[in-house]
Design a protein around this motif. Structure first.
Motif, mmCIF file in Angstrom:
data_model
loop_
_atom_site.group_PDB
_atom_site.id
_atom_site.type_symbol
_atom_site.label_atom_id
_atom_site.label_comp_id
_atom_site.label_asym_id
_atom_site.label_seq_id
_atom_site.Cartn_x
_atom_site.Cartn_y
_atom_site.Cartn_z
ATOM 1 N N LYS A 1 -5.749 -9.873 -6.446
ATOM 2 C CA LYS A 1 -7.007 -9.246 -6.057
ATOM 3 C C LYS A 1 -7.439 -9.723 -4.675
ATOM 4 O O LYS A 1 -7.360 -10.914 -4.363
ATOM 5 N N THR A 2 -7.880 -8.772 -3.830
ATOM 6 C CA THR A 2 -8.368 -9.121 -2.497
ATOM 7 C C THR A 2 -9.890 -8.995 -2.448
ATOM 8 O O THR A 2 -10.598 -9.978 -2.348
ATOM 9 N N PHE A 3 -10.404 -7.781 -2.540
ATOM 10 C CA PHE A 3 -11.853 -7.569 -2.553
ATOM 11 C C PHE A 3 -12.150 -6.274 -3.291
ATOM 12 O O PHE A 3 -11.338 -5.355 -3.326
ATOM 13 N N SER A 4 -13.317 -6.206 -3.908
ATOM 14 C CA SER A 4 -13.807 -5.004 -4.591
ATOM 15 C C SER A 4 -12.745 -4.393 -5.504
ATOM 16 O O SER A 4 -12.564 -3.176 -5.523
ATOM 17 N N ASP A 5 -12.037 -5.239 -6.265
ATOM 18 C CA ASP A 5 -11.014 -4.786 -7.213
ATOM 19 C C ASP A 5 -9.814 -4.118 -6.549
ATOM 20 O O ASP A 5 -9.074 -3.377 -7.203
ATOM 21 N N LEU A 6 -9.590 -4.347 -5.257
ATOM 22 C CA LEU A 6 -8.387 -3.873 -4.585
ATOM 23 C C LEU A 6 -7.298 -4.925 -4.746
ATOM 24 O O LEU A 6 -7.452 -6.069 -4.325
ATOM 25 N N TYR A 7 -6.194 -4.525 -5.372
ATOM 26 C CA TYR A 7 -5.071 -5.426 -5.616
ATOM 27 C C TYR A 7 -3.906 -5.071 -4.708
ATOM 28 O O TYR A 7 -3.602 -3.885 -4.487
#
Length: 391
Positions: free
Chosen positions: A175-181
């Motif tokens: 995971k990076t940010f705002s549920d963006l993997y």
């Protein structure tokens, strides 16, 4: 008051019978030992008193054996299997209020009407503490599928093949940010292919294709903001992936695939859920015939329409009759591009259909039911757990 039609009532009775028949095995591993009345209570929702598997999923300390049907027309239109499934809710890290998908572990095996059979094990989990997701799959597949090739008179000729393979897949994302993997996926399969016909092979297929390995390494971005991984009521999932097959990945072929999809769900009102789907897949290089992109729409036989690239869009409208029962309607269009074709020359296919759902596990947002669909030259029916677009 909404009247439940006879076939919906029959499905409810069948589903309840299956749950009761197999729940003994699942509850046998639950501690402490429960009475018959307690087991029955676990199959009822505390809010409306109706049939619901949420509490059972939360409390069963073992695999629940679930019978299932294979309805894919490409595999003969009918088959039966058994899938021991274990769904485990995940604990949220302190301060985390976002939805976290439960871990799913499953084994399965099935046999179909065209003498195809397959078996395998699957594991999918979110490790929220470290912002990780992973998926693992190992199986054995022996299936009979048709390949369609346009011949000199412009018609599509059907070529039947038998495929035997041991597919292995592993995927890991962060995971990076705002549920963006951001993730990597590796797939490996030794293919053994035999023609089930006596006439000449299509010009694009040689006997060298009959025993080769496909091995791909891919990178992807996956942004999932749905309110549940099973049957979403709102949110979206967007995915972009690029896969490479080459010597250094362990493949006997050299080709690439670029794929993207977007699934979007939104409530029009408190009883009407609208879903929109867009998917595109492009293949490059020396692509074997069994790895060509194909149209994936209900009512259209799998692998029926293949090409160098595919493009499709579909909408699904779900109408909730009450808190449990729903009906839905859907329809879509697809484009199949052969090498060098432009948009206007590419073949266009369509689908439309209807179905119904029952909310079998309220706290998980899991619905199940039956779909009937029509394509350009075929009908199809599908028993669905979760959502048909899930992948």
């Amino acid at each position: 008051m909404i009247k439940i039609t006879p076939h919906l009532s029959a499905l409810k009775i069948i589903y309840l019978s299956l749950i009761l028949a197999f729940s003994t095995l699942g509850f046998a591993q639950t501690k402490p030992k429960m009475t018959k009345e307690q087991r029955k209570a676990m199959l009822r929702d505390t809010l409306d008193g109706r049939l619901d598997a949420s509490v059972m999923i939360d409390n069963t300390k073992g695999f629940l054996p679930i019978p299932f049907f294979v309805t894919e027309a490409a595999l003969g239109g009918f088959g039966m299997g058994l899938a021991p499934v274990y769904i485990s809710p995940q604990e949220k890290p302190i301060g985390d209020k976002d939805y976290i998908a439960p871990a799913v572990t499953a084994a399965f095996g099935a046999y179909t009407a065209n003498k195809s059979w397959f078996t395998g094990i699957y594991r999918k989990e979110v490790i929220a503490k470290y912002g990780l997701k992973y998926r693992v799959f190992l199986g054995y597949v022996d299936y009979n599928l048709a390949y369609y090739k346009e011949v000199e008179n412009g018609d599509d000729q059907k070529f039947d093949f038998n495929y035997k393979t041991i597919p292995i897949m592993f995927s890991l994302s962060k995971k990076t940010f705002s549920d963006l993997y951001v993730g990597l996926e590796y797939f490996n399969a030794n293919m053994t292919i035999n023609p089930n016909f006596d006439y000449e092979l299509p010009p694009n297929i040689t006997t060298e294709d009959f025993k080769k390995k496909v091995a791909s390494l891919g990178g992807y971005l996956d942004w999932d903001r749905r309110n549940t991984i099973f049957t979403p009521d709102k949110g979206f999932r967007a995915n972009l992936a690029y896969y490479v097959n080459d010597d250094w990945t362990g493949s006997d072929y050299k080709f690439e695939k670029l794929e993207t999809f977007v699934h979007y769900f939104f409530p029009i009102n408190n009883k009407w859920i609208s879903g929109l789907r867009f998917e595109a897949l492009q293949a490059y290089g020396n692509v074997p015939f069994h790895q060509m992109p194909y149209i994936k729409l209900r009512g259209i036989t799998a692998y029926r329409y293949q090409g160098q690239a595919t493009l499709l869009t579909e909408t699904e409208q779900r109408f909730d009759l009450d808190t449990r029962w729903s009906v839905l309607a859907y329809g879509g269009l697809g484009k199949v591009f052969q090498k060098g074709e432009n948009f206007s020359d590419a073949k266009t296919v369509y689908n439309y259909g209807t179905g119904f759902r029952y909310l079998v596990a309220r706290t998980y947002g899991l619905r199940a039911g039956l779909d009937v669909a029509k394509g350009p030259d075929s009908w199809g029916y599908y028993i669905v757990f979760g959502h048909k677009w899930n992948r």
